[in-house]
Enzyme design. Structure first.
Site, short mmCIF file in Angstrom:
data_model
loop_
_atom_site.label_atom_id
_atom_site.label_comp_id
_atom_site.label_asym_id
_atom_site.label_seq_id
_atom_site.Cartn_x
_atom_site.Cartn_y
_atom_site.Cartn_z
CB CYS A 1 -1.95 6.00 -33.36
SG CYS A 1 -2.66 4.71 -34.43
CG HIS B 1 1.86 3.44 -32.11
ND1 HIS B 1 0.99 3.75 -31.07
CD2 HIS B 1 1.09 3.05 -33.14
CE1 HIS B 1 -0.26 3.55 -31.48
NE2 HIS B 1 -0.22 3.12 -32.73
CD GLU C 1 2.83 4.70 -28.26
OE1 GLU C 1 1.68 4.27 -28.44
OE2 GLU C 1 3.42 5.45 -29.08
#
Length: 236
Positions: A96, A186, A188
């Site tokens: 990001c 993302h 994660e």
């Protein structure tokens, strides 16, 4: 022992931090269970110091609520380090803000996307190069990923390969060198974290003509996107 360094470039929303952990903790939860014995995890908060930890074997650059185009001093100070890391073939994975900062550091331009914000679980499509890339080739040609961003990589650095795209963003994943990648999405994030971001952005999403309720319903698991983090370890 050498370290995989998580370069912290910002904080998540307070309610996300309270319930799920800050950006670096989300990465730690994904990586710690599969971390090779020769590696440790270290955190470098680039907003607080421009000096990296010792013995950096590789780095992951987190997201942030800052904007790369604002050129904050701490962010600009990271650019020479990223350039040097590429020159020394240190494995990198920008996420990001980290994606946008890597592109800007290496000669591209990151700025506000003319189509506005992209939030929610969206499908991402591999390019032909992505299907042949050593990090991405085990992914399906199309897969869901969690996204929340107002800025994008608007102009590529030279000698950069586009690995993935979607209808909103032509540059969802990039490769800059043999072991240097970045992704706009993302890997994660978990579904609860994605839900929390959509909830926080309800007004902004409505203002650009999107339905937050539809986006919330569409949130799903993203195992293929998340697997990139574990596979990245093989290159460190």
């Amino acid at each position: 022992m050498t370290s995989l360094v998580i370069i912290k470039t910002g904080d998540a929303f307070p309610e996300v931090v309270d319930q799920h952990g800050d950006f670096e903790q989300l990465f730690i939860e994904q990586l710690s269970a599969v971390l090779p014995a020769h590696l440790s995890l270290a955190i470098w908060d680039a907003r607080l110091t421009s000096t990296p930890p010792a013995n950096v074997a590789g780095a992951v650059i987190t997201g942030s609520h800052s904007m790369v185009s604002n050129k904050e001093p701490w962010s600009e100070a990271l650019k020479p380090w990223l350039q040097q890391a590429l020159a020394e073939d240190i494995p990198l994975l920008g996420v990001c803000y980290g994606h946008q900062l890597m592109a800007a550091a290496l000669g591209g331009i990151s700025d506000y996307h003319p189509a506005g914000r992209e939030s929610g679980t969206r499908r991402v499509q591999l390019t032909r190069a992505g299907q042949q890339d050593p990090l991405f080739s085990q992914l399906p040609e199309s897969f869901p990923a969690h996204l929340t961003h107002a800025q994008s990589v608007m102009k590529l650095p030279t000698n950069t390969t586009v690995l993935a795209h979607n209808s909103h963003d032509a540059h969802q994943a990039l490769r800059y060198g043999p072991r240097q990648w970045s992704v706009q999405f993302h890997p994660e994030f978990t579904p609860p974290v994605m839900h929390a971001y959509i909830e926080r952005q309800r007004a902004a999403l409505r203002d650009q003509g999107e339905d937050p309720e539809e986006l919330l319903v569409a949130v799903t698991d993203t195992p293929d996107a998340s697997s990139l983090l574990r596979r990245f370890l093989a290159f460190v």
